[in-house]
Motif scaffolding. Structure first.
Motif, short mmCIF file in Angstrom:
data_model
loop_
_atom_site.label_atom_id
_atom_site.label_comp_id
_atom_site.label_asym_id
_atom_site.label_seq_id
_atom_site.Cartn_x
_atom_site.Cartn_y
_atom_site.Cartn_z
N GLY A 22 -6.34 -8.96 18.09
CA GLY A 22 -5.29 -8.14 18.68
C GLY A 22 -4.00 -8.03 17.91
N THR A 24 -1.25 -6.90 15.11
CA THR A 24 -1.00 -5.61 14.45
C THR A 24 -0.70 -5.83 12.97
N ARG A 97 -10.42 -1.31 15.39
CA ARG A 97 -9.10 -1.68 14.86
C ARG A 97 -9.25 -2.45 13.55
N ASP A 129 -1.48 1.51 18.91
CA ASP A 129 -2.75 1.30 19.60
C ASP A 129 -3.48 2.62 19.86
N ILE A 131 -6.57 4.33 18.70
CA ILE A 131 -7.79 3.88 18.02
C ILE A 131 -8.87 4.96 18.12
N THR A 164 -6.35 5.17 23.72
CA THR A 164 -4.92 4.89 23.70
C THR A 164 -4.57 4.03 24.90
N PRO A 165 -3.34 3.51 24.96
CA PRO A 165 -2.93 2.76 26.16
C PRO A 165 -2.99 3.61 27.43
#
Length: 514
Positions: A22, A24, A97, A129, A131, A164-165
């Motif tokens: 997770g 970045t 990711r 985030d 992806i 996405t979030p």
């Protein structure tokens, strides 16, 4: 959210693990001058007017077709959209990711001819985030992972979909929502993005990290099973393993011996035990699990090298404005590494299942049949052992080497391929199977130790048993078994079993003991 400064060409397995979990990635800014120099070199190469593969020619079998300067942007867009031809379920977000980060690190080494803005897009998508939705089937592992990486690249120019979030949305919407403008790809950029081994490598790395957790968990449950069966720790004596010299075997024996140190159950039969030797599933744990550890470490070494490499084609050398066509996209190293991981995972699960089978057999364990106080009226662990056997057999079928297969593609221009993508993609499912087997062993071993009360095992193993018993009570009469299995599997999968036994350092796949 944790950030990782990614040093292209010098990233560690710990960096890739953190990104998979997770974190970045942010590029080390020192890479920027080489990236710009590479992009400028592409411009100078074009100005010479000579045909150069992937820059002003067609692709694959169509490499002899010259493309005029006015169509070069269209050429790069076309290769992305035409090659985005994958199928199947999307990649897991964590693996996607990791794939993006691997591609970012590869391009940032300044040998691919992409503009700095292209790296900014990958960085920006990861930071926000965003992806890509990437169908997981369609790569043969040469010429690179073309289809899946094309789906990734398509989102960068506004096509396809992204996770996405805020959910799964069209790529253009996802980019604009997060302040990212879809790219217009220049000469060479489309090919640089979709050529390479990053899809296969991401899957193989993810599997390596999960296999490490599986290996360590199986050491703990194997030690607990040894105590449940009133087995001997004499086979873990270091003198035995030093004579054979395999590092993995030596370290595995040390861990098993330390896990059992101080066990009252072990002390209770140290003298006067009529049994001379334990079954192989107990006695040969250092030899089997140690071999698995050595194989996983070899795979780790290969994958760390691959993750730090540049694998697109052609490669740009800015010092003399040369574009060289080669075959770094051929993922044979990744295919071999994936096959090694598959073999290790299969054997870890197989040995665990044999310990379960031994525990439920009263002739071998000396405990009630199927670990139930009232066999006959109750079936106890009869069918969980069958489930473990089914999972192990499934893994045996999946463990057949992918790297020995090949099929010609692109009108026989690409006539030998690695199958690395398929080989790496199967691994997560295999690890899930083996994890379920180890979860069943955790239940069976704890149940077996219960029969020895008031004698207890060692401090670390009792901590593991207490963890399990906080969620799953001792099995007296039959009850719905599946919830117990799910809770045990979650403890293995989440690393809680390892954490409970943390008093004993366990060998690491990525960092051999010193």
């Amino acid at each position: 959210m944790t950030e990782i400064v990614l040093k292209p060409g010098n990233a560690t397995l710990a960096d890739w693990r953190a990104i998979y979990r997770g974190a970045t990635p942010r590029l080390d800014p020192s890479c920027r001058p080489k990236v710009k120099a590479s992009a400028d070199a592409v411009g100078r190469i074009l100005a010479r007017g000579e045909p150069v593969y992937g820059i002003n020619t067609g692709f694959g079998k169509l490499a002899s077709v010259r493309i005029p300067a006015s169509d070069l942007e269209t050429l790069q867009k076309n290769i992305v959209l035409s090659h985005a031809a994958g199928t199947g379920e999307p990649m897991p977000v964590a693996v996607a990711r990791l794939m993006m980060a691997l591609k970012l690190a590869s391009l940032a080494q300044g040998a691919s001819g992409v503009k700095p803005e292209t790296l900014d897009m990958l960085e920006g998508m990861l930071a926000n985030d965003v992806i890509p939705v990437v169908p997981a089937q369609g790569s043969v592992g040469a010429s690179g992972d073309l289809a899946p990486l094309s789906h990734m690249t398509a989102t960068m120019i506004g096509y396809g979909e992204c996770f996405t979030p805020h959910g799964r949305v069209p790529a253009q919407v996802a980019l604009l929502t997060h302040g990212l403008k879809p790219l217009t790809l220049g000469a060479k950029e489309g090919l640089a993005l979709l050529n390479g081994t990053q899809f296969s490598t991401a899957y193989a790395l993810a599997a390596l990290f999960e296999a490490e957790l599986l290996y360590q968990s199986a050491l703990v449950t194997g030690a607990l099973s040894t105590d449940a069966a009133r087995g001997s720790d004499a086979p873990f004596d270091p003198r035995i393993h030093l004579l054979r010299r395999h590092k993995g075997q030596i370290e595995t024996a040390d861990a098993l011996r330390n896990l059992m140190a101080g066990s009252a159950i072990r002390e209770s039969h140290r003298v006067g035990d009529e049994r001379v030797q334990d079954p192989y599933c107990l006695r040969c744990q250092p030899q089997v699990m140690g071999a698995a550890l050595d194989v996983l470490r070899k795979a780790a070494d290969t994958l760390e090298t691959e993750a730090n490499g540049v694998t697109d084609n052609p490669l740009i050398f800015a010092e003399d404005d040369t574009a060289l066509s080669g075959g770094n996209f051929h993922a044979e190293p990744v295919a071999f590494a994936a096959d090694m991981i598959a073999l290790a995972v299969c054997e870890i699960g197989s040995l665990s299942e044999r310990r379960i089978a031994m525990l439920v057999d009263p002739a071998l364990s000396g405990m009630p049949a199927f670990l139930t106080p009232k066999p006959g009226l109750n079936s106890g662990f009869m069918i969980p052992q069958v489930t473990a056997a089914a999972l192990v057999s499934e893994n045996k079928q999946k463990a057949y080497p992918a790297s020995v297969d090949s099929i010609p593609t692109s009108a026989n221009q690409e006539d030998h391929v690695s199958m690395a993508a398929h080989g790496a993609r199967r691994l997560i499912g295999m690890i899930e199977n083996a994890t379920a087997v180890v979860g069943i062993e955790l239940l069976a071993a704890a149940q077996g130790c219960d029969f020895h009360l008031p004698l207890t095992s060692s401090t670390p193993l009792e901590a593991v048993r207490a963890l399990l018993r906080s969620q799953v009570p001792h099995l007296d009469d039959d009850r719905h078994f599946h919830p117990d299995m799910e809770k045990a599997n979650a403890l293995v999968r989440g690393g809680q079993v390892i954490a409970a036994a943390s008093e004993v350092p366990l060998p690491s796949v990525s960092e051999p003991a010193r």
